[in-house]
Design an enzyme around this catalytic site. Sequence first.
Site, short mmCIF file in Angstrom:
data_model
loop_
_atom_site.label_atom_id
_atom_site.label_comp_id
_atom_site.label_asym_id
_atom_site.label_seq_id
_atom_site.Cartn_x
_atom_site.Cartn_y
_atom_site.Cartn_z
N GLY A 10 0.83 -1.21 0.00
CA GLY A 10 0.00 0.00 0.00
C GLY A 10 0.87 1.26 0.00
NE ARG A 73 -4.64 -7.97 -6.48
CZ ARG A 73 -4.79 -8.51 -7.68
NH1 ARG A 73 -4.57 -9.79 -7.87
NH2 ARG A 73 -5.11 -7.76 -8.72
CG ASP A 110 4.16 -9.15 6.69
OD1 ASP A 110 3.27 -9.92 6.28
OD2 ASP A 110 5.21 -9.54 7.23
CB THR A 132 2.85 -0.56 7.09
OG1 THR A 132 1.42 -0.69 7.25
CG2 THR A 132 3.55 -0.89 8.42
CG ASP A 134 -1.73 -1.18 8.96
OD1 ASP A 134 -1.91 -2.24 8.32
OD2 ASP A 134 -2.43 -0.17 8.78
CG ASP A 136 1.21 -4.07 11.04
OD1 ASP A 136 0.19 -4.70 10.69
OD2 ASP A 136 2.05 -3.62 10.24
NE ARG A 178 -4.02 -6.05 6.20
CZ ARG A 178 -3.51 -5.55 5.06
NH1 ARG A 178 -4.30 -5.23 4.08
NH2 ARG A 178 -2.22 -5.36 4.92
O1 F6P Z 1 -1.62 -2.19 5.33
C1 F6P Z 1 -1.97 -0.87 5.14
C2 F6P Z 1 -3.42 -0.77 4.80
O2 F6P Z 1 -3.70 0.56 4.60
C3 F6P Z 1 -4.35 -1.36 5.85
O3 F6P Z 1 -4.46 -0.53 6.98
C4 F6P Z 1 -5.62 -1.48 5.07
O4 F6P Z 1 -6.53 -2.42 5.59
C5 F6P Z 1 -5.10 -1.95 3.71
O5 F6P Z 1 -3.76 -1.45 3.59
C6 F6P Z 1 -5.94 -1.46 2.56
O6 F6P Z 1 -5.37 -2.05 1.40
P1 F6P Z 1 -5.88 -1.58 -0.08
O7 F6P Z 1 -5.18 -0.30 -0.39
O8 F6P Z 1 -5.46 -2.72 -0.96
O9 F6P Z 1 -7.36 -1.39 0.00
#
Ligand code: F6P
Length: 358
Positions: A10, A73, A110, A132, A134, A136, A178
């Site tokens: 992301g 992905r 990750d 990230t 997050d 995490d 998440r």
């Molecule tokens: O891992 C970072 C994050 O922003 C999460 O907090 C969130 O759930 C996810 O990515 C959203 O991913 P996408 O951009 O694929 O919707």
Amino acid sequence: MHIGLLTGGGDCPGLNAVIRAVTLALIRECGARVTGIERGFLGLCTKASRPLDEAAVRGILAEGGTILGTHNRADPFRYFGAGGADVSAAALSYARDDLGLDALVAIGGDGTMVIAERFARLGLPVVGVPKTIDNDLPGTDRTFGFDSAVAVVSEALDRLATTARSHGRVMIAETMGRDAGWIALEGGLAGGADMILLPEMPFSLDAVAAFCRQRESREGHTLICIAEGAHAATESVSVREILHDSPGRVRLGGVGNWLQEELAPLLAGEVRSTLLGHVQRGGSPTAYDRVLATRFGYHAAQLVRSGAFGRMVVLKGDDCGSISLTEAAGGRRLVPPDHALLSTARGLGVAFGQASLL
Ligand code: F6P
């Protein structure tokens, strides 16, 4: 030296600050050539790259997102563009033979670190930089992007609080996060939330309702900050949707609406929820994130310069260091039950939705 650079997973504020720092340090201190791989590991699969020189990274420090693009992905070991086949050998050949890279700097979360570590085991010299919102990733006290997301949540709660007070409502803000509740915890604290609901601490709906009812008769309003990964103790999972364009096919989102619908019939007042979503991922990095991202990028260049490959940059306290990619890849750093921020929040009357409230 010819070094490749990619941003995976992301996007978040600060990625361009890292790209800028790595590129300038490698060029100025090592006389290296730098090549940007387009859209994370996808660029290794589709052979897409571009040269990065000082001009290419000028003026991007404050720019959100990533000038190289990213993908959430693209995994050469299971490439969606080849029916899930392992195309890592071709990707490695593009990096080493076609481009002639001596090493790769992978900036990501990750998922990116897991792929980077696999390439390191195949013999590609790799340095990881943790990214990230997050916050995490194991092994580092902070990741860049996190402070910028917390700032968004804090401002959103400031805005929602005016409506909560004006209408005597329960206002719910759903944050990203998440598996780990760091954004909700620090964003909730910064924004003065009365209740913070975390993935690490499944909540009791009855306790949440009782807390809101108490406040209806006293303060008249309640501000709730809930992480997308949070869930009631009676529900095995948080609210999720199956999207075919998302890592692992499952995306979270909507637990704030779920809580609003469950709470409304239990309270006298009105309940509204706001899903902050990708607003937390965009825009310009905060000053803190610009500095942290710059430090991470410079430290990554020092690891390359010294030949310390197979490692990920980390922040420990206020010092930049590094840990092995093996240690970094595949884990999650969750909010521990004895974290100081939890006791600080509780001490100020912030609730976490536990049954003890009943
Ligand atoms: O891992 C970072 C994050 O922003 C999460 O907090 C969130 O759930 C996810 O990515 C959203 O991913 P996408 O951009 O694929 O919707």
